[in-house]
Design a protein around this motif. Sequence first.
Motif, PDB file in Angstrom:
ATOM      1  N   LEU A  17      22.373 -41.651 -11.025  1.00  0.00           N
ATOM      2  CA  LEU A  17      22.559 -40.199 -11.117  1.00  0.00           C
ATOM      3  C   LEU A  17      21.802 -39.616 -12.305  1.00  0.00           C
ATOM      4  N   LEU A  18      21.791 -40.326 -13.420  1.00  0.00           N
ATOM      5  CA  LEU A  18      21.027 -39.839 -14.572  1.00  0.00           C
ATOM      6  C   LEU A  18      19.549 -39.710 -14.224  1.00  0.00           C
ATOM      7  N   ARG A  19      19.017 -40.686 -13.490  1.00  0.00           N
ATOM      8  CA  ARG A  19      17.607 -40.617 -13.107  1.00  0.00           C
ATOM      9  C   ARG A  19      17.356 -39.481 -12.130  1.00  0.00           C
ATOM     10  N   VAL A  20      18.246 -39.309 -11.175  1.00  0.00           N
ATOM     11  CA  VAL A  20      18.094 -38.245 -10.182  1.00  0.00           C
ATOM     12  C   VAL A  20      18.158 -36.871 -10.839  1.00  0.00           C
ATOM     13  N   PHE A  21      19.129 -36.677 -11.710  1.00  0.00           N
ATOM     14  CA  PHE A  21      19.257 -35.373 -12.374  1.00  0.00           C
ATOM     15  C   PHE A  21      18.090 -35.133 -13.325  1.00  0.00           C
ATOM     16  N   GLY A  22      17.650 -36.173 -14.004  1.00  0.00           N
ATOM     17  CA  GLY A  22      16.496 -36.022 -14.879  1.00  0.00           C
ATOM     18  C   GLY A  22      15.259 -35.623 -14.086  1.00  0.00           C
ATOM     19  N   GLY A  23      15.068 -36.234 -12.922  1.00  0.00           N
ATOM     20  CA  GLY A  23      13.940 -35.893 -12.083  1.00  0.00           C
ATOM     21  C   GLY A  23      13.998 -34.490 -11.534  1.00  0.00           C
ATOM     22  N   ALA A  24      15.212 -33.932 -11.437  1.00  0.00           N
ATOM     23  CA  ALA A  24      15.381 -32.565 -10.950  1.00  0.00           C
ATOM     24  C   ALA A  24      15.294 -31.533 -12.070  1.00  0.00           C
ATOM     25  N   GLY A  25      15.061 -31.990 -13.300  1.00  0.00           N
ATOM     26  CA  GLY A  25      14.884 -31.054 -14.403  1.00  0.00           C
ATOM     27  C   GLY A  25      16.120 -30.790 -15.236  1.00  0.00           C
ATOM     28  N   TYR A  26      17.184 -31.572 -15.018  1.00  0.00           N
ATOM     29  CA  TYR A  26      18.409 -31.403 -15.789  1.00  0.00           C
ATOM     30  C   TYR A  26      18.488 -32.445 -16.898  1.00  0.00           C
ATOM     31  N   THR A  27      19.276 -32.150 -17.913  1.00  0.00           N
ATOM     32  CA  THR A  27      19.611 -33.134 -18.944  1.00  0.00           C
ATOM     33  C   THR A  27      21.040 -33.603 -18.686  1.00  0.00           C
ATOM     34  N   ALA A  28      21.230 -34.906 -18.526  1.00  0.00           N
ATOM     35  CA  ALA A  28      22.554 -35.431 -18.169  1.00  0.00           C
ATOM     36  C   ALA A  28      22.982 -36.532 -19.125  1.00  0.00           C
ATOM     37  N   ASP A  29      24.282 -36.528 -19.454  1.00  0.00           N
ATOM     38  CA  ASP A  29      24.903 -37.594 -20.229  1.00  0.00           C
ATOM     39  C   ASP A  29      25.851 -38.360 -19.316  1.00  0.00           C
ATOM     40  N   LEU A  30      26.058 -39.633 -19.622  1.00  0.00           N
ATOM     41  CA  LEU A  30      26.952 -40.474 -18.829  1.00  0.00           C
ATOM     42  C   LEU A  30      28.115 -40.947 -19.681  1.00  0.00           C
ATOM     43  N   ALA A  31      29.329 -40.753 -19.185  1.00  0.00           N
ATOM     44  CA  ALA A  31      30.533 -41.286 -19.825  1.00  0.00           C
ATOM     45  C   ALA A  31      31.142 -42.312 -18.870  1.00  0.00           C
ATOM     46  N   PRO A  32      31.442 -43.543 -19.337  1.00  0.00           N
ATOM     47  CA  PRO A  32      31.878 -44.615 -18.440  1.00  0.00           C
ATOM     48  C   PRO A  32      33.369 -44.619 -18.117  1.00  0.00           C
ATOM     49  N   ASP A  33      34.148 -43.769 -18.751  1.00  0.00           N
ATOM     50  CA  ASP A  33      35.582 -43.706 -18.455  1.00  0.00           C
ATOM     51  C   ASP A  33      36.115 -42.333 -18.833  1.00  0.00           C
ATOM     52  N   GLY A  34      37.376 -42.090 -18.481  1.00  0.00           N
ATOM     53  CA  GLY A  34      37.943 -40.775 -18.708  1.00  0.00           C
ATOM     54  C   GLY A  34      38.067 -40.402 -20.173  1.00  0.00           C
ATOM     55  N   GLN A  35      38.382 -41.372 -21.023  1.00  0.00           N
ATOM     56  CA  GLN A  35      38.527 -41.075 -22.443  1.00  0.00           C
ATOM     57  C   GLN A  35      37.195 -40.656 -23.043  1.00  0.00           C
ATOM     58  N   ALA A  36      36.122 -41.378 -22.678  1.00  0.00           N
ATOM     59  CA  ALA A  36      34.795 -41.003 -23.166  1.00  0.00           C
ATOM     60  C   ALA A  36      34.374 -39.646 -22.615  1.00  0.00           C
ATOM     61  N   GLY A  37      34.732 -39.385 -21.351  1.00  0.00           N
ATOM     62  CA  GLY A  37      34.417 -38.087 -20.762  1.00  0.00           C
ATOM     63  C   GLY A  37      35.130 -36.956 -21.475  1.00  0.00           C
ATOM     64  N   LEU A  38      36.389 -37.186 -21.837  1.00  0.00           N
ATOM     65  CA  LEU A  38      37.149 -36.180 -22.565  1.00  0.00           C
ATOM     66  C   LEU A  38      36.503 -35.881 -23.907  1.00  0.00           C
ATOM     67  N   HIS A  39      36.135 -36.915 -24.628  1.00  0.00           N
ATOM     68  CA  HIS A  39      35.514 -36.730 -25.945  1.00  0.00           C
ATOM     69  C   HIS A  39      34.203 -35.963 -25.829  1.00  0.00           C
ATOM     70  N   ARG A  40      33.358 -36.348 -24.891  1.00  0.00           N
ATOM     71  CA  ARG A  40      32.058 -35.674 -24.755  1.00  0.00           C
ATOM     72  C   ARG A  40      32.236 -34.206 -24.368  1.00  0.00           C
TER      73      ARG A  40
END
Length: 219
Positions: A17-40
């Motif tokens: 997904l990061l590669r796909v979104f990057g190719g579409a012109g977006y900047t994307a971050d990846l969080a591997p779990d809910g706690q990391a997602g909450l923090h970000r």
Amino acid sequence: MAYLLVVEDDRELGELLLRVFGGAGYTADLAPDGQAGLHRALTRRYDLLIIDRGLPAIEGLDLLARLRRSGVPAPALILTALGTVADRVAGLDGGAEDYLVKPFELDELLARVRVLLRRPAAPAGHVLPVGGAEFDLITRTVTGGDGEPVTLSGRESDLLRLLAENPARVFTRREIVATVFPESTTETLADTYVHYLRRKLGPAVIATVRGAGYQLGRR
């Protein structure tokens, strides 16, 4: 440039997904779990959240509920293998704007992302009057003097916002669908979500104008 947060515990899918979104012109971050997602999501502003449901640490809908309570306004797309009607309803009622079931086509995912990013952000004031109540566009809650705040789903919030920002205007079913459900042409969606809002906020919140459509009523 739009900033996306992907909360996904499947590392291979997340990196794709990061590669796909990057190719579409977006900047994307990846969080591997809910706690990391909450923090970000609490420490950086994102334009769109893409959240799996079966996450470690904090389940996806619980994560979304915490973010909404914290005032995070970014629209959310649930991306999950849980695809029953009950699952979809739970996701949309839980504050998500859209719900896509795995496996999915990347072209459809990107189309849904474009639709969500086109939606206007909450204004600086972010509170609209709805009859005798107040509608908070960020937390998606309606609060009156007679009870606890009522939380709306993403689509319910979009519909109420459309009517509340134009209280004197009557919207046809076609206009409502074109604005709130741009990916669909099914006009009965307008009737369905009017019913949902009336069920949550009372029958007078939206007025039916016979032969014309709907407009904001008095709660």
